[in-house]
Each structure stands twice: as structure tokens, then as C-alpha cells.
Design a protein around this motif. Sequence first.
Motif, PDB file in Angstrom:
ATOM      1  N   GLU A   1     104.563 -30.299 -49.001  1.00 42.02           N
ATOM      2  CA  GLU A   1     104.976 -31.471 -48.224  1.00 42.02           C
ATOM      3  C   GLU A   1     105.819 -31.069 -47.016  1.00 42.02           C
ATOM      4  OE1 GLU A   1     106.778 -34.489 -50.607  1.00 42.02           O
ATOM      5  OE2 GLU A   1     105.104 -34.578 -52.014  1.00 42.02           O
ATOM      6  N   ILE A   2     106.683 -30.090 -47.197  1.00 38.39           N
ATOM      7  CA  ILE A   2     107.499 -29.611 -46.071  1.00 38.39           C
ATOM      8  C   ILE A   2     106.589 -29.114 -44.949  1.00 38.39           C
ATOM      9  CG2 ILE A   2     109.120 -27.817 -45.334  1.00 38.39           C
ATOM     10  CD1 ILE A   2     110.377 -28.028 -48.157  1.00 38.39           C
ATOM     11  N   LEU A   3     105.576 -28.345 -45.308  1.00 37.24           N
ATOM     12  CA  LEU A   3     104.663 -27.797 -44.307  1.00 37.24           C
ATOM     13  C   LEU A   3     103.806 -28.896 -43.678  1.00 37.24           C
ATOM     14  CD1 LEU A   3     103.566 -24.535 -46.160  1.00 37.24           C
ATOM     15  CD2 LEU A   3     105.360 -24.821 -44.444  1.00 37.24           C
ATOM     16  N   GLU A   4     103.449 -29.904 -44.465  1.00 41.39           N
ATOM     17  CA  GLU A   4     102.645 -31.011 -43.941  1.00 41.39           C
ATOM     18  C   GLU A   4     103.418 -31.854 -42.922  1.00 41.39           C
ATOM     19  OE1 GLU A   4      99.995 -31.575 -48.028  1.00 41.39           O
ATOM     20  OE2 GLU A   4     101.470 -33.088 -47.455  1.00 41.39           O
ATOM     21  N   ASP A   5     104.748 -31.803 -43.005  1.00 42.50           N
ATOM     22  CA  ASP A   5     105.578 -32.567 -42.065  1.00 42.50           C
ATOM     23  C   ASP A   5     105.883 -31.774 -40.798  1.00 42.50           C
ATOM     24  OD1 ASP A   5     105.910 -35.140 -43.131  1.00 42.50           O
ATOM     25  OD2 ASP A   5     107.295 -34.397 -44.646  1.00 42.50           O
ATOM     26  N   ASP A   6     105.064 -30.767 -40.532  1.00 41.38           N
ATOM     27  CA  ASP A   6     105.148 -29.994 -39.285  1.00 41.38           C
ATOM     28  C   ASP A   6     106.495 -29.302 -39.100  1.00 41.38           C
ATOM     29  OD1 ASP A   6     102.534 -30.632 -38.501  1.00 41.38           O
ATOM     30  OD2 ASP A   6     103.184 -32.520 -37.611  1.00 41.38           O
ATOM     31  N   ILE A   7     107.102 -28.930 -40.211  1.00 35.82           N
ATOM     32  CA  ILE A   7     108.309 -28.112 -40.138  1.00 35.82           C
ATOM     33  C   ILE A   7     107.939 -26.704 -40.599  1.00 35.82           C
ATOM     34  CG2 ILE A   7     110.633 -27.731 -41.035  1.00 35.82           C
ATOM     35  CD1 ILE A   7     110.867 -30.733 -41.400  1.00 35.82           C
ATOM     36  N   ARG A   8     108.121 -25.755 -39.722  1.00 38.71           N
ATOM     37  CA  ARG A   8     107.890 -24.360 -40.090  1.00 38.71           C
ATOM     38  C   ARG A   8     109.283 -23.733 -40.271  1.00 38.71           C
ATOM     39  NH1 ARG A   8     103.527 -20.984 -39.989  1.00 38.71           N
ATOM     40  NH2 ARG A   8     103.996 -18.749 -39.846  1.00 38.71           N
ATOM     41  N   PRO A   9     109.830 -23.848 -41.475  1.00 38.05           N
ATOM     42  CA  PRO A   9     111.244 -23.496 -41.655  1.00 38.05           C
ATOM     43  C   PRO A   9     111.504 -21.991 -41.597  1.00 38.05           C
ATOM     44  CG  PRO A   9     110.239 -24.059 -43.758  1.00 38.05           C
ATOM     45  CD  PRO A   9     109.213 -24.351 -42.711  1.00 38.05           C
ATOM     46  N   ASP A  10     112.683 -21.678 -41.071  1.00 37.01           N
ATOM     47  CA  ASP A  10     113.175 -20.299 -41.128  1.00 37.01           C
ATOM     48  C   ASP A  10     113.978 -20.072 -42.396  1.00 37.01           C
ATOM     49  OD1 ASP A  10     112.359 -19.464 -38.386  1.00 37.01           O
ATOM     50  OD2 ASP A  10     113.767 -21.039 -37.800  1.00 37.01           O
ATOM     51  N   VAL A  11     114.613 -21.148 -42.874  1.00 35.28           N
ATOM     52  CA  VAL A  11     115.487 -21.080 -44.048  1.00 35.28           C
ATOM     53  C   VAL A  11     115.295 -22.347 -44.878  1.00 35.28           C
ATOM     54  CG1 VAL A  11     117.886 -20.965 -44.861  1.00 35.28           C
ATOM     55  CG2 VAL A  11     117.216 -19.719 -42.790  1.00 35.28           C
ATOM     56  N   ILE A  12     115.196 -22.191 -46.190  1.00 34.95           N
ATOM     57  CA  ILE A  12     115.196 -23.342 -47.108  1.00 34.95           C
ATOM     58  C   ILE A  12     116.289 -23.104 -48.142  1.00 34.95           C
ATOM     59  CG2 ILE A  12     113.883 -24.722 -48.761  1.00 34.95           C
ATOM     60  CD1 ILE A  12     111.337 -23.900 -47.379  1.00 34.95           C
ATOM     61  N   VAL A  13     117.105 -24.136 -48.376  1.00 35.35           N
ATOM     62  CA  VAL A  13     118.227 -24.035 -49.302  1.00 35.35           C
ATOM     63  C   VAL A  13     118.002 -25.031 -50.440  1.00 35.35           C
ATOM     64  CG1 VAL A  13     120.736 -23.972 -49.500  1.00 35.35           C
ATOM     65  CG2 VAL A  13     119.657 -23.520 -47.278  1.00 35.35           C
TER      66      VAL A  13
END
Length: 328
Positions: free
Chosen positions: A173-185
Motif C-alpha cells: 500500500e505504501i508503494l501504491e501511494d507513490d511514496i518511494r521511501p528512504d526510511v520506514i519506522v
Amino acid sequence: MTSDDDDVVTLADIKKAREIIMTSPLNVHKTPILKDMTSYFPEIEQSMNLNMKLESMQTTGSFKIRGVVNQMANLPQEVKSGKRKLITMSAGNYGKAFAYTLNKLNLSGLCLMPLTAPSNRIALIKSLGCEVVVLPSSEMQTAFAQYAAQNFSVIHPYDDQSFITGCGSIALEILEDDIRPDVIVVCCGGGGLVSGIAAGIKQSGLVDCRIYAVEPEGSRTMYESFRKGEPVTMAVNSVASGLSPPYAGKLTYRCCRKYVEDVILVSDREILNCMSRLFELGIVAEPSGCAAMAAILYNKIPDVAGKKVVAIITGSNVSISEMTSYIQ
């Protein structure tokens, strides 16, 4: 037999679990992400792009339902037919999701709960038709094994491949929301959530994304497991009871060692202060749901300047009276 180098879960497993979860009749949601939240928290690094994934808005008030639904899809036939009863153990949120799901699927189950579990959580789980046995924390593992030997079918609240895989649906879901994260906490108790998210993110190709697990200082089982090099069992005590199992899981430890950058510790006071800050913004989160954001709020995550950061707010199961007592 698998080696420690083998993946506990695969991306194909996670994608299959996502389909099961989202097509189930149990009302599991794709939860929202609040984007560009940095300016709401002037005490943090302002060049960071902060995003908050609100699993606190999930059915049953926490992410746990994702794992439970996937576990229920993989039950043995004798449980589905009613010949065997399920047993699990929980301090609250897993038990709530477990009882809710059993109620909807017309199945029988038993939940072992520690004496430290809030009385309203115990009452809620009972009200959903699930049998509850309350025990001292030190006796729960022994009792769990004894019930398992009495024709109960064991379903583990975090150290279970199906549960971890279900939690991995959050990564998609994170990737589907067009966020390419550098860090996930990610908040960490037994480690099922952070294991699933970390595996999903890394196996989706974001190999440079850093995943951090966050535990309370008084309930630091994964932290100590990382330092010892194997899962540990220890006495735990924290206001974040949902992050306080007495041992790290074998599967979750393996997955975290492979995919998680490090385990960060936060104090109970930092957790409660974070809960208060979120409430001021209109976000209800229980203590266990605040640990990841607390680590960001108190600048404990390294190298976030200019980075896209996602914090998982994991649960909202806290009453007004509890919240008032916590933040006074």
C-alpha cells in the motif's frame, strides 16, 4: 528444511495475502497515508519529508486484523469444520482482531491474556464470543503449550508465517501511494509487523530503504536479540503493553536480522508525549501505536535530512479515560 538465509516470506506470498485480505468479508481497509506532515512537528528535522501511515484507522483499531485474516484463510480443515478450537494469546489488539474474526466466521476460540491486560480489553474480547483465560505473564507460555496438547489448534499472535505475510500487505500500500521511501519506522513488539513490511519493501526492489524497528526501553526483546545474535526471553514492563511480549519470535528475529537496519529504543515518557502530540492534531493513537513516531519526534532515527520517511501509527485502542490518565 529451511536455512536462516531463506526468506521467511516472499513477495509472492505477500501479494497473495493482500488479495485474500482485501477480498475477505471482514472489512479490512487500505488505510490512508498523511503526506508532507513535517511542518506539523517543528521539533524534527524540517528537510525531512514525513508521511504517516494510519493503521490506527484499521478495522478493530489496529493492523492486527491483516495478519489474522490471512491466518484464518490458512486454517486446517478440522478447525474450519468446528472439530478443533483455536487458541492464541494476547494483551489486547491481537485478541480483539482474533475474537472479531472468529465471531464473523462462526468459529470457536480461546484467548490467553496476561493479568496486566486492561479489563476493558478482556471484557470486549469476551463480548465477541471468545473464551478468555487470564494468567500471570510468566505462566502464559506453559499454559499455551498445555492447551495445544489438548486438541487445540495453535495460532500464534506474531511468530507465524501467515501473520507476517498479512502484515506485509502494508508495504504494498505504501508503494501504491507513490511514496518511494528512504526510511520506514515501525513499532515493534513481537516483530510480526516490521518483519512483513521490511520483507515487502526490500523484495519489491527498494534495497536501499532503511527499516527501523522501535521498542520501549522496558520491553526491548528484539533489541537485545540483535545484540545477542539470537532470540531472547526477558522480563518486560512498559506503558505500551502491546509492544511487550516476553520473547522475540524465531521467525520474526530471522526476518528482522535480514531486512531491518536496527532496533531503536524509546522511553515510556517519550511514547506518552508523542501520544499527546498526535492527539493535539486530531490523531488518536494508543501508547503501543506511538513508538515509531516517538522515535522520529525525539530525533532518534539517523540520517533523515532530505529523506522521505514513513512512520506507521499502528493502533488506536485507547479509551478517553485511559488517555486522560496517561497524558496528565
